[in-house]
Design a protein around this motif. Sequence first.
Motif, PDB file in Angstrom:
ATOM      1  N   LYS A 277      35.418  36.243  36.922  1.00 55.97           N
ATOM      2  CA  LYS A 277      36.538  35.904  37.775  1.00 55.97           C
ATOM      3  C   LYS A 277      36.245  34.564  38.436  1.00 55.97           C
ATOM      4  CE  LYS A 277      37.872  39.057  40.675  1.00 55.97           C
ATOM      5  NZ  LYS A 277      37.860  39.891  41.917  1.00 55.97           N
ATOM      6  N   LEU A 304      44.597  35.146  38.370  1.00 56.92           N
ATOM      7  CA  LEU A 304      44.104  36.066  39.381  1.00 56.92           C
ATOM      8  C   LEU A 304      45.235  36.495  40.286  1.00 56.92           C
ATOM      9  CD1 LEU A 304      40.691  34.746  40.733  1.00 56.92           C
ATOM     10  CD2 LEU A 304      41.158  36.964  39.689  1.00 56.92           C
ATOM     11  N   GLU A 305      45.308  37.777  40.534  1.00 56.46           N
ATOM     12  CA  GLU A 305      46.282  38.297  41.485  1.00 56.46           C
ATOM     13  C   GLU A 305      45.664  38.270  42.881  1.00 56.46           C
ATOM     14  OE1 GLU A 305      49.300  38.933  40.658  1.00 56.46           O
ATOM     15  OE2 GLU A 305      49.007  38.727  38.497  1.00 56.46           O
ATOM     16  N   GLU A 308      43.198  40.986  43.780  1.00 58.77           N
ATOM     17  CA  GLU A 308      41.885  40.963  43.140  1.00 58.77           C
ATOM     18  C   GLU A 308      40.865  40.219  43.983  1.00 58.77           C
ATOM     19  OE1 GLU A 308      43.638  39.601  39.152  1.00 58.77           O
ATOM     20  OE2 GLU A 308      41.962  40.899  38.599  1.00 58.77           O
ATOM     21  N   ASN A 311      38.802  42.545  46.297  1.00 61.80           N
ATOM     22  CA  ASN A 311      37.770  43.416  45.759  1.00 61.80           C
ATOM     23  C   ASN A 311      36.821  42.575  44.921  1.00 61.80           C
ATOM     24  OD1 ASN A 311      36.259  45.618  45.017  1.00 61.80           O
ATOM     25  ND2 ASN A 311      37.684  46.304  43.437  1.00 61.80           N
ATOM     26  N   GLU A 319      32.531  36.355  41.072  1.00 59.50           N
ATOM     27  CA  GLU A 319      33.620  35.481  41.483  1.00 59.50           C
ATOM     28  C   GLU A 319      33.057  34.175  42.004  1.00 59.50           C
ATOM     29  OE1 GLU A 319      32.649  38.117  43.091  1.00 59.50           O
ATOM     30  OE2 GLU A 319      32.257  37.523  45.141  1.00 59.50           O
TER      31      GLU A 319
END
Lengths: 325, 196
Positions: A277, A304-305, A308, A311, A319
């Motif tokens: 991510k 990416l939402e 997201e 978390n 990330e």
Amino acid sequence: MASMSPSFKLQCHFILIFLVALRGESRYLELREAVDHDPFLLFGSNLKRELAEEQLYRRALRCLDMLSLQGQFTFTADRPQLHCAVFFIGEPEEFITIHYDLVSIDCQGGDFLKVFDGWILKGEKFPSSQDHPLPTTERYIDFCESGLSRRSIRSSQNVAMIFFRIHEPGNGFTITITTNPNLFPCNVMSQTPNGRFTLVVPHQHRNCSFSIIYPVVIKISDLTLGHLNGLQLKKPSAGCGAKGDFVELLGGAGLDPSKMMTLADLCYPFHGPAQMKIGCDNTVVRMVSSGKHINRVTFEYRQLEPYELENPNGNSIQEFCLPAL
Amino acid sequence: MRLPLLVSAGVVLLALLPCPPCRALLSRGPVPGARQAPQLPQALDFFQPPPQPQQPQQPQARPVLLRMGEEYFLRLGNLNKGPAAPLSPASLPLAGSSGSRLSPDEVTANFFRALLQQLLLLRRPLDSSAGPTERGTESALGGRQEAPERERRSEEPPISLDLTFHLLREVLEMARAEQLAQQAHSNRKLMEIIGK
């Protein structure tokens, strides 16, 4: 004819005259009917030519604009326009060709019209200087200097842009944008935040970048550094210390891959998915090739939402560049 | 007798010869003292001597030159601020935030008009807030004013545009929407032709 009544003769004459007058039109109707019943009409070149002429897209350009389709575009200054740029972007497997149809600018008065081979934003270029075949100075084609000698300019990748400045209202230009196929796309800017792509570099000593200007989750499903049949190299590439053939994931806030942060580098072939991510404004998959092998990397990406980001440690997804949204 | 016959044959041959397709004219610059519109291009001599400027140039806040290494690029933003300040989405009349019903073309036009206004507002007059680096480049600019126009243009650095990624994505999505609309239009035309 002698035994016919005068009225009947008149009617016959009238009918004859009517048929003579319509002779051409009726022939046209016959031809139209034959054409309609022609089963090979759809495969004829005439239909394609007709469609191509009807489908030439035209519209006016704005001072700041972006184009992702072919057509003819005209810019006319309604007032002095001193800082204008138009971005062009095509499909990953396309080159962009800019053709000057008509240019009416006053070069001596300070106007200019320049094509840049790539995108440049805040001084950062895509592709970077390391990944582009031309030096930076040659990536700018100035109409005021080259004129008619460079009437058609083809990009080296799927993006290009023009800068222009026009002082006099009424001046402007008309350009035609077309695309050409690119068999082995090297430097690509993704049009969409979601997609799938396979980057292939066949025996070429060059570096290729795939740029996504969105925060994404990227999943690399297949990486081949060597022969296409997936055999492991007897001697793996000499490490990822900027040596040999490798793939690197970059993230950053600018357009230039050479100024971005290296998030991961992959030196050995694998077939399992590796997911990451990346919350950066720009994500780049870059392949460095020595030219000794056929290298290939397949990856998928999706935007990416926002949830997201809440978390960060779920599913062992690493990330970077967070929070970016 | 033969001469008129030959002349007639020559005229017929000329009439039957295929004409080269008409091509748009490429003009170099405007006719001195006259305004030009691209829709009525004038066939200018490419080697026409450069026209003298009829009016004095209006004073404009010049963009700032910045040298980094061997590359020159022209920024539109303020050097003191670094990258151009990002435009807040609320300041732009986007279709999603606007309460009134606007056509897609009007929304697009409003967006680009506001965007351009914001970009122009980011440029500050050099004489009011110029830093030491900017004053140095401004003086260098002033010294070049007397140089011939061609030399000044050849010495101009490569240019770039200050635009945030947010705005770049917005214009990219608009371009994508336009492409999809055009594709739908082409498909509709094709179906109309096939259906005849």
